[in-house]
Motif scaffolding. Structure first.
Motif, mmCIF file in Angstrom:
data_model
loop_
_atom_site.group_PDB
_atom_site.id
_atom_site.type_symbol
_atom_site.label_atom_id
_atom_site.label_comp_id
_atom_site.label_asym_id
_atom_site.label_seq_id
_atom_site.Cartn_x
_atom_site.Cartn_y
_atom_site.Cartn_z
ATOM 1 N N UNK A 98 -52.902 19.916 -68.917
ATOM 2 C CA UNK A 98 -52.853 21.243 -69.538
ATOM 3 C C UNK A 98 -54.054 22.079 -69.133
ATOM 4 N N UNK A 99 -55.235 21.490 -69.199
ATOM 5 C CA UNK A 99 -56.455 22.215 -68.835
ATOM 6 C C UNK A 99 -56.459 22.583 -67.351
ATOM 7 N N UNK A 100 -55.997 21.660 -66.505
ATOM 8 C CA UNK A 100 -55.955 21.928 -65.069
ATOM 9 C C UNK A 100 -55.029 23.097 -64.771
ATOM 10 N N UNK A 101 -53.855 23.109 -65.386
ATOM 11 C CA UNK A 101 -52.889 24.188 -65.145
ATOM 12 C C UNK A 101 -53.444 25.530 -65.625
ATOM 13 N N UNK A 102 -54.180 25.548 -66.734
ATOM 14 C CA UNK A 102 -54.807 26.793 -67.210
ATOM 15 C C UNK A 102 -55.812 27.288 -66.173
#
Length: 105
Positions: A98-102
């Motif tokens: 999730x953090x990577x995609x953000x």
């Protein structure tokens, strides 16, 4: 066709050295179970394996959305996907997805 039929011994040694230098620990090319992409395995933590899928063609937006729906896969661009395989023990999803995609978008 085996890679040794395409590259001479010197080129094979150079390829092996360069793959080791970037942390590659395994390659699956033209695997019968996934003929559309090759896999570069680059990092293992416990039983988990992190890899790159390199597709032979650009993925459509629909294919990218479908791949991103899988909790073990992250689309990086139209032909590269990060993959996490959890193995027998431990988490069965890509930690930090999730953090990577953000950050990517």
């Amino acid at each position: 066709m085996p890679l040794t039929n395409v590259l001479d011994e010197q080129d094979m040694k150079k390829l092996k050295s360069e793959l080791e230098d970037c942390g590659c620990i395994g390659i699956d090319i033209n695997n019968y179970s996934s003929p559309d992409y090759s896999v570069l395995r680059f990092h293992r933590i416990g039983m988990g394996m992190y890899s790159f899928r390199l597709y032979d063609y650009p993925l459509t937006h629909q294919q990218q959305d479908s791949i991103n729906a899988n909790e073990c896969l992250i689309v990086y661009n139209d032909s590269t996907v990060f993959e996490f395989g959890g193995g027998i023990f431990g988490v069965q999803y890509f930690v930090g997805k999730t953090e990577f995609l953000k950050d990517l978008h």
